[in-house]
Design a protein around this motif. Sequence first.
Motif, PDB file in Angstrom:
ATOM      1  N   ALA A 417       0.835  -1.211   0.000  1.00  0.00           N
ATOM      2  CA  ALA A 417       0.000   0.000   0.000  1.00  0.00           C
ATOM      3  C   ALA A 417       0.866   1.256   0.000  1.00  0.00           C
ATOM      4  O   ALA A 417       0.594   2.229  -0.723  1.00  0.00           O
ATOM      5  N   GLU A 418       1.923   1.240   0.832  1.00  0.00           N
ATOM      6  CA  GLU A 418       2.837   2.381   0.840  1.00  0.00           C
ATOM      7  C   GLU A 418       3.479   2.574  -0.532  1.00  0.00           C
ATOM      8  O   GLU A 418       3.609   3.697  -1.032  1.00  0.00           O
ATOM      9  N   THR A 419       3.846   1.440  -1.096  1.00  0.00           N
ATOM     10  CA  THR A 419       4.461   1.513  -2.434  1.00  0.00           C
ATOM     11  C   THR A 419       3.475   2.071  -3.460  1.00  0.00           C
ATOM     12  O   THR A 419       3.838   2.879  -4.325  1.00  0.00           O
ATOM     13  N   MET A 424       1.673   6.488  -6.968  1.00  0.00           N
ATOM     14  CA  MET A 424       0.686   7.487  -7.381  1.00  0.00           C
ATOM     15  C   MET A 424       1.289   8.882  -7.360  1.00  0.00           C
ATOM     16  O   MET A 424       1.107   9.687  -8.293  1.00  0.00           O
ATOM     17  N   LYS A 425       2.018   9.192  -6.274  1.00  0.00           N
ATOM     18  CA  LYS A 425       2.656  10.506  -6.202  1.00  0.00           C
ATOM     19  C   LYS A 425       3.667  10.689  -7.327  1.00  0.00           C
ATOM     20  O   LYS A 425       3.748  11.754  -7.947  1.00  0.00           O
ATOM     21  N   LEU A 426       4.439   9.616  -7.588  1.00  0.00           N
ATOM     22  CA  LEU A 426       5.423   9.711  -8.663  1.00  0.00           C
ATOM     23  C   LEU A 426       4.742   9.878 -10.025  1.00  0.00           C
ATOM     24  O   LEU A 426       5.255  10.587 -10.912  1.00  0.00           O
ATOM     25  N   GLU A 427       3.589   9.208 -10.208  1.00  0.00           N
ATOM     26  CA  GLU A 427       2.874   9.349 -11.482  1.00  0.00           C
ATOM     27  C   GLU A 427       2.373  10.780 -11.678  1.00  0.00           C
ATOM     28  O   GLU A 427       2.460  11.350 -12.769  1.00  0.00           O
ATOM     29  N   VAL A 428       1.855  11.390 -10.587  1.00  0.00           N
ATOM     30  CA  VAL A 428       1.413  12.787 -10.695  1.00  0.00           C
ATOM     31  C   VAL A 428       2.580  13.698 -11.036  1.00  0.00           C
ATOM     32  O   VAL A 428       2.500  14.581 -11.903  1.00  0.00           O
ATOM     33  N   LEU A 430       5.321  12.791 -12.473  1.00  0.00           N
ATOM     34  CA  LEU A 430       5.743  12.490 -13.845  1.00  0.00           C
ATOM     35  C   LEU A 430       4.842  13.183 -14.864  1.00  0.00           C
ATOM     36  O   LEU A 430       5.313  13.704 -15.881  1.00  0.00           O
ATOM     37  N   THR A 431       3.545  13.183 -14.599  1.00  0.00           N
ATOM     38  CA  THR A 431       2.607  13.835 -15.526  1.00  0.00           C
ATOM     39  C   THR A 431       2.917  15.323 -15.652  1.00  0.00           C
ATOM     40  O   THR A 431       2.928  15.901 -16.753  1.00  0.00           O
ATOM     41  N   LYS A 432       3.172  15.969 -14.511  1.00  0.00           N
ATOM     42  CA  LYS A 432       3.505  17.392 -14.560  1.00  0.00           C
ATOM     43  C   LYS A 432       4.799  17.638 -15.316  1.00  0.00           C
ATOM     44  O   LYS A 432       4.910  18.566 -16.126  1.00  0.00           O
ATOM     45  N   LYS A 433       5.788  16.787 -15.056  1.00  0.00           N
ATOM     46  CA  LYS A 433       7.065  16.974 -15.743  1.00  0.00           C
ATOM     47  C   LYS A 433       6.941  16.716 -17.243  1.00  0.00           C
ATOM     48  O   LYS A 433       7.563  17.407 -18.061  1.00  0.00           O
ATOM     49  N   VAL A 434       6.124  15.693 -17.594  1.00  0.00           N
ATOM     50  CA  VAL A 434       5.907  15.429 -19.025  1.00  0.00           C
ATOM     51  C   VAL A 434       5.231  16.630 -19.687  1.00  0.00           C
ATOM     52  O   VAL A 434       5.571  17.039 -20.808  1.00  0.00           O
TER      53      VAL A 434
END
Length: 643
Positions: A417-419, A424-428, A430-434
């Motif tokens: 769950a922590e992972t 999810m945080k990394l995906e958000v 990543l989306t902003k950086k993309v």
Amino acid sequence: MADFRRKSTLNGFQDPYGNARSGLPMPSTIKKPTRTGRMSMSGPALRGPMLPPAVPGTVQRNSMMRSQNANPLLMSASKPGYGRTPLHNSVRRGSMWGGPQSSAPSGSQPLKDPRNLRDRAVQAKMRQDVVNWLQSTEYDASNHVLQNITAKEFGNIFRHLVLLLDPEWPFKPDARLEEQFIPPLKALKYPFVSSIDMRWLPAPAAPHSWPFLLGVLHWLVEMGKARFHYMTSEDPTLQDPSAVPDEFDNIHHHQALAMDYYLAAYEVFLSGQDVYPEQDKALEDRYARKDERVVADLEKQREKLTELTSELKKLVKNPPPIEELMKLNKNLNHDKAKFEEVIHLLEDRKQRLTETIAHGKAEIEMANANLDRLKAEHARLTEIVKVQNLSPEEVHRMNTEHETLSKDIENLKHKIAETNRTVMKLEVSLTKKVTDAEEAVDAYTNLLSTLGLFPPLPPPLENVNLTLRLNTAAPNPQEMLAGSGIREVIKPSLAIIAELKRTERADVESERIKVDNELDQLTTECENVEEEVVAVTNKVNALNDQADEIRDVVQQDTMKSNAEATRLERDLAQARTSAMANGVGVKSRLQAVNIAYREQVDKVERLRDETVRAIIKSSSDIVTFKDEVSKQLKYLRDFAEAN
């Protein structure tokens, strides 16, 4: 058939033969304009100068040409009677500068008929037209009435055609045709009346007279057709009250109603009444019918104006609707921006939730498969346990291991769950950086388009491609940015391009400084040229003043020389007379006077030649100066346009 005999004095038809002398025929009771003599096409005659009295025994001839010598300094060379020795029994040559032109005769000349009246085909066509018109106007005429016409028949046809044009023409039954032929033609303005011979009328069918008389009849027929066409055309100028429409705005319609009112009122006036209520009422009703629709439209427009006025007052009292609309538009734009932002966030959340649901479904399927596998393993182990005989210690050990494994599973679930939260945080992020990367690539591409750096590039970068493409779906992060290498190709190429642009800018700046210097030099040269122009202009003006002074002096000398030549000529004539009276004793005086006369003539010729040469030299200097100034200005303009 319509009444084509109606009397009319209007001119609405042009002459079919192009003479532009008359329109519709007019009765003789109308005042005719005063005819004036035909003006000469060569202009008024020139008045020549007053010539001196002719010497007895000489013939004086005036020139018929205008003089081409307009120089007052050279006129004395061609003036008659000045500076010439009169000789007996000689012919005096006339002047070429002031002789009067021959003027046209004052009387009017007969106008030539342009119609080919002697042509057989033209005559046949005219005869057919005349016969058709006579038959259409209820005149008893056969088809061959004009083949060999008699004087009586010609007179009857002539009177019939004239009465068609003017029913009030006063023909006298007992008068001869010769007495009544020319007046109606003049009244109807027949253009070729002056070419008619009265001797033709007793025998109109004669070969020498019939073409012209047939032309008269055909002209009357054409005028009658024109009058009939006009009378049946319902033209407003006819002023027929019955043809006036209900609504009209033509001045002739107003005049027709006015004339109808005048006639009716005059009849009442002749009966002894001074008021005309019925006629006034009829005219008022007629104009009321004319204005009926306009009045109705006016009432509607007034009602509409009242409504619009009340609405305008309401709008003036209330605040301007544009302010409310602008406020509402501002709120709507603000709400639109918020809704667009919310929609964008919701779409991102929807995409993430869709991915999470898909991932959760995959995990559930895996968990279900694992659960089925564990259930099968549990059933198998339960069967094994049932078959085996385990001691309590073994059971206790197995339970302990089971609890330990359960705790490990729980710990692993927490870690998973922590992972997932971290993912999810990394995906958000990543989306902003993309998104930032895509915006940066788009900005880079727009800069390339603005600077014109799309392939092909100028040398030495012909084979270099500076474009970049972002592929976020690439499995390998190094393959997400497609294109030439940034460090290896793009940065060095951009550095080379920047250096080239700096060099070009330096060259352009140097060229601009050079052009500024040249413009300064040209400005200075222009100022110098203007000063030279002013100086040369002053010089030219001075030369013109000198030329005018010389011309005045020469004119005065010429006048003096002419006076002296006249005096010498008079003395010479007297000397010749004395010599002829006294004999050969006065020949010496005559020779002296002749010598003095020739000296004066030579002096006049010399002064005239010097004046002409001075004027020609001044004119050539002025022309040369103007050409030089034009060349300089043209050179400056070409140079300015080229730079």
